[in-house]
Write an enzyme that holds these catalytic residues in place. Sequence first.
Site, PDB file in Angstrom:
ATOM      1  N   SER A   1       1.789 -32.338  -6.458  1.00 36.41           N
ATOM      2  CA  SER A   1       0.634 -31.466  -6.165  1.00 36.41           C
ATOM      3  C   SER A   1       0.070 -30.846  -7.438  1.00 36.41           C
ATOM      4  O   SER A   1       0.357 -29.687  -7.743  1.00 36.41           O
ATOM      5  CB  SER A   1       1.051 -30.362  -5.193  1.00 36.41           C
TER       6      SER A   1
ATOM      7  N   ALA B   1      -2.406 -28.808  -9.484  1.00 33.27           N
ATOM      8  CA  ALA B   1      -3.272 -27.703  -9.061  1.00 33.27           C
ATOM      9  C   ALA B   1      -4.745 -28.091  -9.068  1.00 33.27           C
ATOM     10  O   ALA B   1      -5.498 -27.751  -8.143  1.00 33.27           O
ATOM     11  CB  ALA B   1      -3.040 -26.490  -9.964  1.00 33.27           C
TER      12      ALA B   1
ATOM     13  N   LYS C   1      12.683 -33.147 -12.272  1.00 35.24           N
ATOM     14  CA  LYS C   1      11.598 -34.117 -12.519  1.00 35.24           C
ATOM     15  C   LYS C   1      10.791 -33.727 -13.750  1.00 35.24           C
ATOM     16  O   LYS C   1      10.219 -34.593 -14.423  1.00 35.24           O
ATOM     17  CB  LYS C   1      10.723 -34.259 -11.273  1.00 35.24           C
TER      18      LYS C   1
ATOM     19  N   THR D   1       4.527 -36.644 -11.943  1.00 31.01           N
ATOM     20  CA  THR D   1       4.703 -35.912 -13.194  1.00 31.01           C
ATOM     21  C   THR D   1       4.964 -36.838 -14.379  1.00 31.01           C
ATOM     22  O   THR D   1       4.638 -36.501 -15.512  1.00 31.01           O
ATOM     23  CB  THR D   1       5.863 -34.897 -13.043  1.00 31.01           C
TER      24      THR D   1
ATOM     25  N   ASN E   1       4.277 -31.402 -18.677  1.00 26.91           N
ATOM     26  CA  ASN E   1       5.559 -31.854 -19.222  1.00 26.91           C
ATOM     27  C   ASN E   1       5.428 -33.235 -19.865  1.00 26.91           C
ATOM     28  O   ASN E   1       5.952 -33.470 -20.950  1.00 26.91           O
ATOM     29  CB  ASN E   1       6.607 -31.860 -18.118  1.00 26.91           C
TER      30      ASN E   1
ATOM     31  N   VAL F   1       2.587 -23.018 -19.143  1.00 24.69           N
ATOM     32  CA  VAL F   1       4.012 -23.257 -19.351  1.00 24.69           C
ATOM     33  C   VAL F   1       4.376 -24.681 -18.939  1.00 24.69           C
ATOM     34  O   VAL F   1       3.994 -25.148 -17.861  1.00 24.69           O
ATOM     35  CB  VAL F   1       4.851 -22.254 -18.527  1.00 24.69           C
TER      36      VAL F   1
ATOM     37  N   GLU G   1       7.434 -26.264 -17.768  1.00 21.51           N
ATOM     38  CA  GLU G   1       8.741 -25.813 -17.283  1.00 21.51           C
ATOM     39  C   GLU G   1       9.893 -26.673 -17.796  1.00 21.51           C
ATOM     40  O   GLU G   1      11.002 -26.198 -17.983  1.00 21.51           O
ATOM     41  CB  GLU G   1       8.762 -25.806 -15.757  1.00 21.51           C
TER      42      GLU G   1
END
Length: 350
Positions: free
Chosen positions: A143, A145, A196, A253, A261, A284, A286
């Site tokens: 998902s 944004a 992930k 991702t 990432n 950020v 993560e």
Amino acid sequence: MNTQSEIIGVVGAGSWGTSIAQLLAEKGYPIRLWVYEPELCEIIRQRRENTYYLPGYRLHDNITPYTNIEKVVRGRRFVVMVVPSHVYRSVALQMIPFLEDEVIIVSATKGIENESLLTMEGIWKEILPPEKNIHFACLAGPSFAKEVIRKVPTAVTVASREEDVAKKVQILFATEYFRVYTSSDVVGLELAGAIKNVIAIAAGMCDGMGFGHNTRAALITRGLAEMARLGVRLGAHPLTFSGLAGIGDLLLTCTGDLSRNRTVGYLIGQGKKLETILSEMRMVAEGVKTAKSVYFLAKKVGVEMPICEQVYAILYEGQDPREAVKTLMTRALKHELEHHTEIIIRENHG
């Protein structure tokens, strides 16, 4: 559910928090959005746009931004937590005095705390005073944004140890473009959502070094195996990792250009220093902090995670990415399912 009187608190105004606030606001819910930066709060209030994290989208008039966390969470039946994992504990501690008894906390944060090696549910269990009763659910799945705020068809999963809580959150979030499935596997969803991001950094590195589709496909597949091994060891259901929060979010991702990432990994693969990359990013990634948590958590519980180990070595020990690839490719040869025994046992008898 009377949406006109059901005010919902959304804690965190990054891109994902803003997108969630918009989704709920468009369903008719009045949204109180906690914004960390006072200047951004004023921009959202005056211009109806999150110029820091999600520029170019007009925010619904149902969204009211605040820097005062009490105004956002006091008296709410639903509070959505969308802050980075490294500040999750401190923000949650600020919230506790104002939380309604029986409140449903919906955690949309994907990470593992560095110091404690706890997921977000674990943090709540540790900090909640015994007299305070909350219900916990986590939201995960592929998902981005920017796609959700554009109403691109999206499917996610909400997990709670309480079936009725998961169903309430499912109904709360579901729209004609945002489909929500339920699960009882909180551990699996939280671990999949965190790990992930680490694998996505590795995928970005491979792309940045100019490797091909063969490499990326192998990395995603073996990364999924690592994710499942650690998850099952910690009590997750193995099939969770073949679902939306597992392979679904991992694919997104590791391959999507909107992935922060993957972008970090890509730039490292091209030779840029991590410190420089992070200094130039407002949002950020993560996976950078989670790589450390996953490395030490895997060591703690005795799970072999060679890809995650190499990502940790590159980010924190100065390992050269090409040497890391060589290390992975020249490890002792194995049967593909050598480490799947525990997963099979759990699936058959768990």
